[in-house]
Every structure is written in structure tokens, then in C-alpha cells.
Design a protein around this motif. Structure first.
Motif, PDB file in Angstrom:
ATOM      1  N   ASN A   1     -14.968  63.382  63.316  1.00 17.04           N
ATOM      2  CA  ASN A   1     -15.544  63.484  64.656  1.00 17.04           C
ATOM      3  C   ASN A   1     -14.502  63.040  65.674  1.00 17.04           C
ATOM      4  O   ASN A   1     -13.649  62.211  65.380  1.00 17.04           O
ATOM      5  CB  ASN A   1     -16.857  62.710  64.777  1.00 17.04           C
TER       6      ASN A   1
ATOM      7  N   ASN B   1     -17.629  64.941  70.406  1.00 14.73           N
ATOM      8  CA  ASN B   1     -18.862  64.174  70.606  1.00 14.73           C
ATOM      9  C   ASN B   1     -19.399  64.365  72.019  1.00 14.73           C
ATOM     10  O   ASN B   1     -20.605  64.496  72.228  1.00 14.73           O
ATOM     11  CB  ASN B   1     -18.614  62.687  70.335  1.00 14.73           C
TER      12      ASN B   1
ATOM     13  N   ASP C   1     -22.965  66.037  72.843  1.00 14.75           N
ATOM     14  CA  ASP C   1     -23.926  65.200  73.569  1.00 14.75           C
ATOM     15  C   ASP C   1     -24.358  65.861  74.886  1.00 14.75           C
ATOM     16  O   ASP C   1     -25.512  65.755  75.297  1.00 14.75           O
ATOM     17  CB  ASP C   1     -23.328  63.822  73.852  1.00 14.75           C
TER      18      ASP C   1
ATOM     19  N   PHE D   1     -31.282  68.080  66.877  1.00 10.47           N
ATOM     20  CA  PHE D   1     -29.853  67.773  66.866  1.00 10.47           C
ATOM     21  C   PHE D   1     -29.036  68.999  67.280  1.00 10.47           C
ATOM     22  O   PHE D   1     -29.586  70.101  67.439  1.00 10.47           O
ATOM     23  CB  PHE D   1     -29.398  67.221  65.510  1.00 10.47           C
TER      24      PHE D   1
ATOM     25  N   SER E   1     -24.457  66.184  67.507  1.00 14.22           N
ATOM     26  CA  SER E   1     -25.129  65.157  68.302  1.00 14.22           C
ATOM     27  C   SER E   1     -26.517  64.923  67.729  1.00 14.22           C
ATOM     28  O   SER E   1     -27.199  65.863  67.312  1.00 14.22           O
ATOM     29  CB  SER E   1     -25.250  65.598  69.770  1.00 14.22           C
ATOM     30  N   LYS E   2     -26.929  63.671  67.682  1.00 17.48           N
ATOM     31  CA  LYS E   2     -28.210  63.223  67.120  1.00 17.48           C
ATOM     32  C   LYS E   2     -28.304  63.453  65.611  1.00 17.48           C
ATOM     33  O   LYS E   2     -29.365  63.262  65.033  1.00 17.48           O
ATOM     34  CB  LYS E   2     -29.390  63.915  67.822  1.00 17.48           C
TER      35      LYS E   2
ATOM     36  N   GLU F   1     -26.453  62.309  61.932  1.00 15.96           N
ATOM     37  CA  GLU F   1     -25.529  61.368  61.298  1.00 15.96           C
ATOM     38  C   GLU F   1     -25.292  61.800  59.858  1.00 15.96           C
ATOM     39  O   GLU F   1     -26.234  62.045  59.109  1.00 15.96           O
ATOM     40  CB  GLU F   1     -26.106  59.952  61.318  1.00 15.96           C
TER      41      GLU F   1
ATOM     42  N   ASP G   1     -31.662  58.764  63.761  1.00 13.26           N
ATOM     43  CA  ASP G   1     -31.804  57.517  62.993  1.00 13.26           C
ATOM     44  C   ASP G   1     -32.870  57.569  61.908  1.00 13.26           C
ATOM     45  O   ASP G   1     -33.177  56.544  61.291  1.00 13.26           O
ATOM     46  CB  ASP G   1     -32.089  56.324  63.923  1.00 13.26           C
TER      47      ASP G   1
ATOM     48  N   ASP H   1     -17.021  57.838  66.958  1.00 14.60           N
ATOM     49  CA  ASP H   1     -18.003  56.882  66.462  1.00 14.60           C
ATOM     50  C   ASP H   1     -18.341  57.153  64.992  1.00 14.60           C
ATOM     51  O   ASP H   1     -17.531  57.752  64.274  1.00 14.60           O
ATOM     52  CB  ASP H   1     -19.259  56.887  67.344  1.00 14.60           C
TER      53      ASP H   1
ATOM     54  N   ARG I   1     -20.948  58.978  63.721  1.00 16.18           N
ATOM     55  CA  ARG I   1     -21.932  60.049  63.515  1.00 16.18           C
ATOM     56  C   ARG I   1     -21.551  60.972  62.348  1.00 16.18           C
ATOM     57  O   ARG I   1     -22.423  61.570  61.723  1.00 16.18           O
ATOM     58  CB  ARG I   1     -22.136  60.853  64.798  1.00 16.18           C
TER      59      ARG I   1
END
Length: 252
Positions: free
Chosen positions: A78, A83, A87, A107, A166-167, A169, A185, A244, A246
Motif C-alpha cells: 500500500n 490510500n 479513501d 469498501f 479503502s475500508k 484490511e 474492522d 498504513d 490496510r
């Protein structure tokens, strides 16, 4: 037979007897080079000048500021710029999707190759968005079944590339096997459907993302990715995206 009739008959027979088949034997072309030696048309230049100036002024108006230079080559799985793009597509696209349907995007998945330029440190303009996304790709939302989401995750693991998400993981082991996958999450439930935002190029099988083709339904937002970038840039003062967790490969 009168002389007039005889003359008409004579001419008709002459035309028929002279008719020949025509065959194309050769095609010749000439290359005309377009360069600075070609003179411009003064009247045309004068006509388009105010339009060109208006477009350039609009494209070069400062709408945000980037704290650093961001490139799609900055990370393994990533990147900060990827990102940021994913996003933005989520934030801007979800506002439209929710207003129309009362539902939320789960996502986002874009493609690494769709990022066509860096974002340079300093002033951000609308031209920046055109450089990063010069194509007219539009945001679409696909209703994917759990089994298709599984194909999507397998694709990302096998690609080993920083496709923007995005959203979502995704954690891989050192052999690029999937250890964990979550949406907002929460562990992914492969018995349910998910609303996935992407662009129309990928929906149509671009980058071999064929899992989008057998979707349950498609929502066309009539919103270009580039316009989403511009709208987002205009409403924030500063860009400071980060690499990050993700999409990562877990260390030993």
C-alpha cells in the motif's frame, strides 16, 4: 426508327461496350509531418485564446497543499497516494451512493496502474487531478457476492501489488497467503454480499479483475474519479496521506 432514336441506341451500345472492370492495384500515401515549421492560423489562434486562458486559469487555481511528494512506488502493498485515492473515492462516492440508495459502500478497490503521476509537495491545483487521473474513468458500485469477494482477495494476494483499497484490511504471511481479511474492522462474511466501489474500467475486466463481471447489480454514479479528486482537494486545506496497515505482509 428516327434518327433521334438511332442516336440514343448507338450511344447506349457504346457505353455498354466500353464498360470495363476497375481493380485497385496500389494505394500510395504521403507522410505529412506536424511540427513547429507549420504556421498557425492567426484568426483561429485569436478565437481560441480566451477559452484557453480560461481553462488554464481554472486548472491552475490553487485548491490545496501537499505536505510531501507522494508516489505509487513508495510502498510494497500500500502507498500513501494509493490510500489517498481509494479513501477519496470512498468518501466522495459514498455520499452520492447513500443519497441515491440509502445504503453505504462497504469498501473500495482501484488499480495501481491507474495512478498516472506523482503528487508533488506544495500547491495542489485541479491540474494535479488531471495529471494523476487523466482518464475519464467513472466510479461505479458493484454488489458482489461473498464468493466473488473471495476471488477479489485472492487476486490481491497473488498480484503482490499496491492496488489502492479503502475500508478493506488484508494481511498476508511471508508466502503471500491470506491470514486475515476485514471490512470496516469486521471479519468478512463470505455468505453475504458487499457493495464494492471501483471504476468502470475495472468493472469491465481491466487488469484482469474478472470477478466484477458476474455481479448481482451495478450502480452507476455518473461521477468521474478525477472529479472526485478535485472536489475533495477543494474541501481540504492540506494533503497528508500515509502508508498504513490496510494491506501488509506480516513480519516473522
Amino acid at each position: 426508327m428516327t434518327f433521334k432514336h438511332f442516336l440514343i441506341l448507338f450511344l447506349a451500345l457504346g457505353i455498354v461496350s466500353c464498360k470495363k472492370e476497375i481493380h485497385l492495384n496500389k494505394i500510395e500515401g504521403k507522410r505529412i509531418e506536424i511540427n513547429d515549421s507549420l504556421s498557425s492560423d492567426v484568426d483561429i489562434e485569436a478565437y481560441i485564446k480566451p477559452y484557453r486562458e480560461h481553462v488554464n486559469n481554472d486548472l491552475d487555481s490553487i485548491i490545496a497543499y501537499a505536505l510531501d511528494t507522494y508516489s505509487k512506488r513508495d510502498g510494497e502493498l500500500n502507498t500513501a497516494i494509493g490510500n489517498l485515492m481509494a479513501d477519496i473515492v470512498y468518501e466522495q462516492g459514498n455520499a452520492v451512493f447513500n443519497k441515491r440508495t440509502g445504503k453505504d459502500i462497504d469498501f473500495v478497490l482501484l488499480n495501481h496502474g491507474g495512478i498516472r503521476s506523482i503528487i508533488s509537495k506544495g500547491q495542489i491545483t485541479s491540474r494535479t487531478a488531471y495529471e494523476v487521473m487523466p482518464f475519464d474513468n467513472a466510479i461505479v458500485v458493484v454488489d458482489l457476492k461473498g464468493e466473488q469477494v473471495k476471488e477479489l482477495l485472492d487476486y490481491l494476494a497473488e498480484a503482490k501489488r499496491a492496488h489502492p483499497i479503502s475500508k478493506l484490511e488484508l494481511i498476508l504471511d511471508n508466502d503471500y497467503n491470506i491470514i486475515s481479511s476485514k471490512v470496516k474492522d469486521n471479519a468478512i462474511d463470505f455468505t453475504k454480499n458487499y457493495y464494492v466501489a471501483t471504476n468502470d474500467y475495472l468493472y469491465n475486466g481491466g487488469d484482469r479483475m474478472n470477478f466484477f463481471k458476474t455481479n448481482d447489480s451495478l450502480y452507476v454514479l455518473d461521477y468521474k474519479v478525477r472529479n472526485a479528486l478535485i472536489d475533495y482537494f477543494k474541501k481540504v486545506d492540506t494533503l497528508n496521506p500515509k502508508i498504513d496497515n490496510r494491506f501488509i505482509k506480516q513480519a516473522n
